[in-house]
Design an enzyme around this catalytic site. Sequence first.
Site, PDB file in Angstrom:
ATOM      1  CG  ASP A 117      -1.911  -2.537   7.546  1.00  0.00           C
ATOM      2  OD1 ASP A 117      -2.643  -2.301   8.291  1.00  0.00           O
ATOM      3  OD2 ASP A 117      -1.425  -1.675   6.759  1.00  0.00           O
TER       4      ASP A 117
ATOM      5  CD1 TRP B 108      -2.697   1.707   0.584  1.00  0.00           C
ATOM      6  CD2 TRP B 108      -1.868   2.112   2.977  1.00  0.00           C
ATOM      7  NE1 TRP B 108      -3.299   2.863   1.024  1.00  0.00           N
ATOM      8  CE2 TRP B 108      -2.639   2.680   2.368  1.00  0.00           C
ATOM      9  CE3 TRP B 108      -1.292   1.738   3.937  1.00  0.00           C
ATOM     10  CZ2 TRP B 108      -3.208   3.733   3.504  1.00  0.00           C
ATOM     11  CZ3 TRP B 108      -1.738   2.653   4.751  1.00  0.00           C
ATOM     12  CH2 TRP B 108      -2.679   3.734   4.540  1.00  0.00           C
TER      13      TRP B 108
ATOM     14  CE  LYS C 261      -9.689  -0.982   4.481  1.00  0.00           C
ATOM     15  NZ  LYS C 261      -8.784   0.562   4.324  1.00  0.00           N
TER      16      LYS C 261
HETATM   17  N1  PLA Z   1      -3.500  -0.167   5.519  1.00  0.00           N
HETATM   18  C1  PLA Z   1      -3.852  -0.728   4.110  1.00  0.00           C
HETATM   19  C2  PLA Z   1      -3.079  -2.337   3.743  1.00  0.00           C
HETATM   20  C3  PLA Z   1      -4.740  -0.230   3.690  1.00  0.00           C
HETATM   21  O1  PLA Z   1      -5.058  -0.886   2.386  1.00  0.00           O
HETATM   22  C4  PLA Z   1      -5.396   0.948   4.088  1.00  0.00           C
HETATM   23  C5  PLA Z   1      -6.289   1.682   3.306  1.00  0.00           C
HETATM   24  C6  PLA Z   1      -5.129   1.405   5.252  1.00  0.00           C
HETATM   25  C7  PLA Z   1      -4.018   0.760   6.090  1.00  0.00           C
HETATM   26  C8  PLA Z   1      -5.552   2.612   5.919  1.00  0.00           C
HETATM   27  O2  PLA Z   1      -6.876   2.697   5.848  1.00  0.00           O
HETATM   28  P1  PLA Z   1      -7.708   3.496   6.927  1.00  0.00           P
HETATM   29  O3  PLA Z   1      -6.872   4.371   7.623  1.00  0.00           O
HETATM   30  O4  PLA Z   1      -8.713   3.967   6.480  1.00  0.00           O
HETATM   31  O5  PLA Z   1      -8.074   2.350   8.303  1.00  0.00           O
HETATM   32  N2  PLA Z   1      -6.294   1.666   1.724  1.00  0.00           N
HETATM   33  C9  PLA Z   1      -7.365   2.121   0.917  1.00  0.00           C
HETATM   34  C10 PLA Z   1      -7.493   3.604   1.254  1.00  0.00           C
HETATM   35  C11 PLA Z   1      -8.493   1.516   1.045  1.00  0.00           C
HETATM   36  C12 PLA Z   1      -6.417   4.629   1.158  1.00  0.00           C
HETATM   37  O6  PLA Z   1      -5.412   4.403   0.197  1.00  0.00           O
HETATM   38  O7  PLA Z   1      -6.394   5.320   2.149  1.00  0.00           O
HETATM   39  C13 PLA Z   1      -6.855   1.910  -0.449  1.00  0.00           C
HETATM   40  O8  PLA Z   1      -7.381   2.109  -1.506  1.00  0.00           O
HETATM   41  O9  PLA Z   1      -5.575   1.267  -0.662  1.00  0.00           O
END
Ligand code: PLA
Length: 447
Positions: free
Chosen positions: A256, A175, A292
């Site tokens: 995570d 991510w 989510k």
């Molecule tokens: N960790 C991972 C692996 C994630 O994919 C995301 C969110 C988070 C943490 C953090 O989400 P939160 O702070 O809302 O709890 N990833 C998303 C959204 C869904 C983003 O980029 O913020 C994504 O589209 O990858």
Amino acid sequence: MYRIDDLIPFLVNELFDFRCSLCSFLCAFVQGNALKAMSTTTNVSRFEQVTMAPADPILGVSEAFKRDESEKKLNLGVGAYRTEDLQPMVLEVVKKAERKMLESGENKEYLPIEGLAAFNKATAELLLGADNAAIKENRVATIQGLSGTGSLRLGAAFIQRYFPGTTVYISNPTWGNHMNIFNDAGVPWKHYRYFDPKTVGLDFEGMMADIENAPDGSIMLLHGCAHNPTGVDPTPEQWEKIADLIEKKNHMAFFDVAYQGFASGSLDQDASSVRRFVERGMEVLVAQSYSKNLGLYAERIGAINAVVSSADAAARVRSQLKRIARPMYSNPPCHGARIVANVVGDAKMFDEWRAEMQEMAGRIKTVRQRLFDELSSKDKSGKDWSFVLKQIGMFSFTGLNKAQSDNMTNKWHIYMTKDGRISLAGLNLAKCEYLADAIIDSYYNVQ
Ligand code: PLA
């Protein structure tokens, strides 16, 4: 009565302070006048040297999507769940919890720095299982955080303060925000190998070699389940070997857990990676998110948990996590925490939540299957698209490169991240054929 000798150090200090104040006053005066002169004569803003930041690679995609006026447009960028009508969804059980909260007339007083006690209890139990030995022995320090991101950030700040210079190893790819979080916290990080594009699967040998070669006592950031962006997780046997190696190298795992329940539809199964480490008596950090699995994206509710080897250490770690949180944002918001505490704390609502989560995970599996069927029947080249079915969680990692992803957006109005990731949570059955056409066109006609 004061003797003059006693007063000398005091007078010297005062004089020094006075000189400093005079100096800073004069400096400020000169600087202020210079700036005033500059802005009145040339109209130059003091913010002139601030450059434009690039759009965020994930959230920026939603901004671009909003600007597109095409009727065909489809947002597969951010991992946010949509209904079959492609509308955002508030879970029924969340509405129920909110009604209950309204009726009981909750107040808006500050929460403690560590967050809502009922939430912290519920979230650790959901993660580790209510009868987990670490919980019973008070070896878990849990602090409510600003969802997954804020909880990771607290963990990163803690690492920076208490394990300075220790490198955090992050999967390649991962991510995108993981790197920003550790960069901003001043924590050095490196990648470990994770994904093999040739097999469209886990590069287990590469991953193990990189964990082995990292200096003893490093920190390994691991996705608890539903790896983002690849949708490829280690098997239970591979997790066991990863735990063996991390233990042997005296590394520490930082999990995570952003998709508990979303990978398999089962909260327990999706937490099994973390529980495996904890049951072996290993110390871990775990960031959790309810964006989510409870659809609480905007409530910013999550937690950082430190599972440590004694109740005494847990109390000290908790106190230091609070100390980090206080100057950052003082104390966390209460609404999402109360929703989670209500849902998890009430057997009936908990069951309703599980059913709704399984429905969400099930809908994603259905569109995954349909997308695979469309790709396989339309593509006559014999290419094996079965990776779409094998990947788990919200995403599919299509293997499309940047130019091909650009084609998806510019020609087909399909918004996705430039690493080739599509969020299946934003797809419905009706759009699968159109998406398959776009992928095939981009894959074969764009280099
Ligand atoms: N960790 C991972 C692996 C994630 O994919 C995301 C969110 C988070 C943490 C953090 O989400 P939160 O702070 O809302 O709890 N990833 C998303 C959204 C869904 C983003 O980029 O913020 C994504 O589209 O990858």
